[in-house]
Design a protein around this motif. Structure first.
Motif, short mmCIF file in Angstrom:
data_model
loop_
_atom_site.label_atom_id
_atom_site.label_comp_id
_atom_site.label_asym_id
_atom_site.label_seq_id
_atom_site.Cartn_x
_atom_site.Cartn_y
_atom_site.Cartn_z
N VAL A 8 0.86 -1.18 0.00
CA VAL A 8 0.00 0.00 0.00
C VAL A 8 0.90 1.24 0.00
CG1 VAL A 8 -1.96 -1.18 1.09
CG2 VAL A 8 -0.25 -0.04 2.53
N PHE A 9 0.28 2.39 -0.14
CA PHE A 9 1.02 3.64 -0.27
C PHE A 9 2.01 3.86 0.86
CE2 PHE A 9 0.93 8.41 0.39
CZ PHE A 9 1.90 8.67 -0.56
N SER A 10 1.62 3.58 2.09
CA SER A 10 2.55 3.80 3.22
C SER A 10 3.80 2.94 3.09
CB SER A 10 1.85 3.57 4.56
OG SER A 10 1.39 2.24 4.66
N ASP A 11 3.68 1.76 2.48
CA ASP A 11 4.86 0.92 2.23
C ASP A 11 5.79 1.61 1.23
OD1 ASP A 11 4.02 -1.34 3.83
OD2 ASP A 11 2.66 -1.88 2.20
N ILE A 12 5.23 2.16 0.17
CA ILE A 12 6.03 2.86 -0.83
C ILE A 12 6.77 4.02 -0.17
CG2 ILE A 12 5.96 4.22 -2.97
CD1 ILE A 12 5.36 1.16 -3.32
N GLN A 13 6.08 4.79 0.66
CA GLN A 13 6.72 5.89 1.37
C GLN A 13 7.83 5.37 2.28
OE1 GLN A 13 2.99 7.53 3.00
NE2 GLN A 13 3.65 9.50 2.12
N MET A 14 7.58 4.25 2.96
CA MET A 14 8.58 3.69 3.87
C MET A 14 9.81 3.22 3.09
SD MET A 14 7.98 0.95 7.02
CE MET A 14 6.80 0.04 6.07
N TYR A 15 9.63 2.62 1.92
CA TYR A 15 10.77 2.20 1.09
C TYR A 15 11.59 3.41 0.67
CZ TYR A 15 7.97 -2.09 0.39
OH TYR A 15 7.23 -3.22 0.56
N LEU A 16 10.91 4.44 0.16
CA LEU A 16 11.63 5.62 -0.32
C LEU A 16 12.37 6.32 0.82
CD1 LEU A 16 9.01 6.96 -2.88
CD2 LEU A 16 11.16 5.78 -3.37
N GLU A 17 11.74 6.36 1.98
CA GLU A 17 12.39 6.99 3.14
C GLU A 17 13.63 6.18 3.56
OE1 GLU A 17 12.54 10.26 5.65
OE2 GLU A 17 11.21 9.91 3.96
N ALA A 18 13.52 4.87 3.57
CA ALA A 18 14.66 4.02 3.94
C ALA A 18 15.80 4.15 2.93
CB ALA A 18 14.21 2.56 4.06
N ILE A 19 15.46 4.20 1.66
CA ILE A 19 16.49 4.39 0.63
C ILE A 19 17.17 5.74 0.85
CG2 ILE A 19 16.86 4.77 -1.84
CD1 ILE A 19 14.48 2.73 -2.25
N ALA A 20 16.38 6.78 1.09
CA ALA A 20 16.94 8.12 1.30
C ALA A 20 17.79 8.21 2.57
CB ALA A 20 15.81 9.16 1.36
N ASN A 21 17.42 7.44 3.58
CA ASN A 21 18.14 7.49 4.86
C ASN A 21 19.29 6.50 4.95
OD1 ASN A 21 16.46 9.52 5.79
ND2 ASN A 21 15.05 8.11 6.80
N ASN A 22 19.53 5.75 3.88
CA ASN A 22 20.62 4.77 3.89
C ASN A 22 21.93 5.50 4.20
OD1 ASN A 22 22.64 2.92 3.27
ND2 ASN A 22 21.60 2.16 1.44
N PRO A 23 22.62 5.13 5.27
CA PRO A 23 23.86 5.83 5.63
C PRO A 23 24.97 5.68 4.59
CG PRO A 23 23.53 3.91 7.03
CD PRO A 23 22.30 4.07 6.21
#
Length: 141
Positions: A8-23
């Motif tokens: 669902v949409f919140s999963d997509i947001q969570m994936y993008l956020e995790a990719i962006a926050n990858n150290p």
């Protein structure tokens, strides 16, 4: 790679956020022109355009149900990225890299291959906003 799950949409947001926050990212997304474009409402994400980016002078829609035409997906997946923009995040690492994984905000570790499969599932299954049976189950027709 595991079969894609219901996304669902919140999963997509969570994936993008995790990719962006990858150290390990080479560039901070907050220093990009588009910023965290996914931190918007479902309607804005599914009908909007990537802020401060264009393709040959035309605004770039964020979502297309055809994965081959979906800008945010192609930017993550395709080595050439989308239009004149390269693969994201700029400089990598990329979800297509062998062994790529990120930790989601819920503590789950997910591979790049699973992110890929789950985004394709979401795009090709009516881009659901919420789980079926929740208070608001919205799919674009």
């Amino acid at each position: 790679m595991a079969p894609a799950k219901r996304v669902v949409f919140s999963d997509i947001q969570m994936y993008l956020e995790a990719i962006a926050n990858n150290p390990n990212d080479k560039r901070n997304v907050d220093n990009s022109g588009h910023g965290r474009f996914w931190n918007v409402s479902y309607a804005q994400f599914t009908t909007g355009t990537i802020p401060n980016e264009d393709c040959n002078g035309a605004a770039i829609p964020i979502v297309d149900r055809d994965p081959a035409k979906c800008s945010f997906y192609q930017a993550l997946k395709a080595k050439q990225g989308w239009c004149k923009l390269g693969q994201m995040p700029q400089g990598g690492p990329y979800i297509t890299d062998p062994g790529y994984s990120v930790k989601l905000s819920n503590g789950t570790v997910i591979s790049g291959a699973d992110i890929d499969a789950n985004i394709v599932w979401w795009l090709t299954n009516n881009i659901p906003e919420k789980e079926v049976g929740t208070e608001k189950d919205t799919n674009l027709s």
